[in-house]
Write an enzyme that holds these catalytic residues in place. Structure first.
Site, PDB file in Angstrom:
ATOM      1  N   SER A   1       6.913 -58.248 -36.100  1.00  0.00           N
ATOM      2  CA  SER A   1       7.434 -57.588 -34.911  1.00  0.00           C
ATOM      3  C   SER A   1       8.050 -58.653 -34.004  1.00  0.00           C
ATOM      4  CB  SER A   1       6.313 -56.798 -34.218  1.00  0.00           C
ATOM      5  OG  SER A   1       6.773 -56.153 -33.056  1.00  0.00           O
TER       6      SER A   1
ATOM      7  N   TYR B   1      16.698 -53.026 -29.765  1.00  0.00           N
ATOM      8  CA  TYR B   1      15.814 -53.837 -30.600  1.00  0.00           C
ATOM      9  C   TYR B   1      14.351 -53.472 -30.355  1.00  0.00           C
ATOM     10  CZ  TYR B   1      13.582 -58.050 -32.495  1.00  0.00           C
ATOM     11  OH  TYR B   1      12.784 -58.921 -33.201  1.00  0.00           O
TER      12      TYR B   1
ATOM     13  N   THR C   1      14.989 -69.889 -35.814  1.00  0.00           N
ATOM     14  CA  THR C   1      15.533 -69.210 -36.983  1.00  0.00           C
ATOM     15  C   THR C   1      16.991 -68.891 -36.687  1.00  0.00           C
ATOM     16  OG1 THR C   1      15.027 -66.972 -36.219  1.00  0.00           O
ATOM     17  CG2 THR C   1      13.254 -68.179 -37.346  1.00  0.00           C
TER      18      THR C   1
ATOM     19  N   ASN D   1       9.713 -58.522 -43.015  1.00  0.00           N
ATOM     20  CA  ASN D   1      10.255 -59.559 -42.148  1.00  0.00           C
ATOM     21  C   ASN D   1      11.704 -59.321 -41.743  1.00  0.00           C
ATOM     22  OD1 ASN D   1      10.634 -62.443 -41.102  1.00  0.00           O
ATOM     23  ND2 ASN D   1      12.025 -62.423 -42.851  1.00  0.00           N
TER      24      ASN D   1
ATOM     25  N   LYS E   1      10.892 -52.094 -32.705  1.00  0.00           N
ATOM     26  CA  LYS E   1       9.666 -52.892 -32.776  1.00  0.00           C
ATOM     27  C   LYS E   1       8.488 -52.164 -32.126  1.00  0.00           C
ATOM     28  CE  LYS E   1      11.371 -56.420 -34.983  1.00  0.00           C
ATOM     29  NZ  LYS E   1      11.003 -56.655 -36.393  1.00  0.00           N
TER      30      LYS E   1
END
Length: 287
Positions: A136, A150, A185, A85, A154
């Site tokens: 992902s 980024y 988050t 994660n 992924k």
């Protein structure tokens, strides 16, 4: 949930990792939380002393992957679910991002998870059971200006994991790639989301992207608790999807990407087929 599972969760101090840990514990599962600072999960340790363990761990430190898996086996006797994660966003155009920053992103999003999977697989193969959850992003299926660093990690994680799924299925081990959209988050929080220094050449091109990502903290539409409930329930289910988009935006944007890809494939199909040698039969592959 009638059968207790043992989880290893990286980045379990907050966000998706924290929510998954809390929901798994609430259902009677065991959790090994891999976190930079064990004090960040002291409340979980106090509330579930028999079923929770915190291990100080840097998700990019591939050398300690075996140690983390051993900690789970020593404490609970097995590893049923591995959740990779931990991650973070890095925003900038290709010319704005240094090689060191690009490599750091790949270490966190590909090499770290790969090392943990390799460490956990002997245990899961011996059990003839296990679930690998690769967190992902919708950015692992589509990309746009400013998020290439980024997305590179992924995209790589998804390709590696898709091959992995076929390799480990005969041993009873499943792979689920989770592709969230914007969830509430700390991903977009100041100090967590990183931005490369802006160059004047790209200032106008990336201005809207930078502003959108910097301004999303606290207003994201995705609920991490609902996401955690779904992920934990699937880990206990008989079947898991290879890819699981999370959030309405992820479903819409990933679906649009597939449709655009099919349209482009149709547009160039004739020209593409014409590059084969004439009269040579199509290859027959094992998969």
């Amino acid at each position: 949930m009638t059968t207790s599972l043992t989880w290893i969760i990286t980045g379990a101090s907050r966000g998706f990792g924290r929510a998954i840990a809390e929901f798994a514990l609430a259902g009677g599962d065991n959790v090994v939380a891999a976190v930079r600072n064990p004090e960040s999960v002291a409340d979980l340790a106090g509330a579930h002393p028999e079923r929770f363990a915190a291990v100080e761990f840097d998700a990019a430190d591939t050398a300690r992957a075996q140690e983390l898996v051993r900690a789970s086996v020593d404490r609970f006797g097995r590893v049923d679910v591995l959740v990779n994660n931990a991650g973070r966003g890095y925003i900038g155009a290709a010319e704005e991002v240094s090689e060191a920053d690009l490599r750091e992103s790949m270490d966190l999003h590909l090499f770290g998870p790969a090392a943990l999977v390799r460490a956990a697989l002997p245990v899961m193969r011996a059990q003839r059971a296990g679930t690998i959850v690769q967190m992902s992003s919708q950015g692992g299926r589509l990309s746009f200006p400013g998020v290439g660093t980024y997305s590179a990690g992924k995209f790589a994680l998804e390709g590696w994991s898709e091959a992995l799924a076929g390799e480990v299925a005969p041993f009873g081990v499943r792979v689920m790639i989770v592709e969230p959209s914007r969830f509430r988050t700390s991903f977009n929080a100041p100090g967590t989301l990183r931005f490369a220094a802006s160059r004047s050449d790209y200032a106008d091109i990336l201005a809207a992207v930078r502003a959108d990502l910097a301004g999303a903290d606290g207003i994201q539409e995705g609920d991490p608790v609902k996401a955690a409930e779904l992920i934990v329930s699937l880990a206990h289910a008989e079947r898991v999807p290879l890819r699981l988009p999370l959030g309405a935006e992820a479903v819409q944007r990933i679906g649009n990407a597939y449709r655009r890809g099919l349209e482009e494939l149709d547009q160039w199909e004739e020209a593409a087929r014409g590059t084969d040698f004439a009269g040579v039969p199509a290859s027959v592959r094992p998969v």
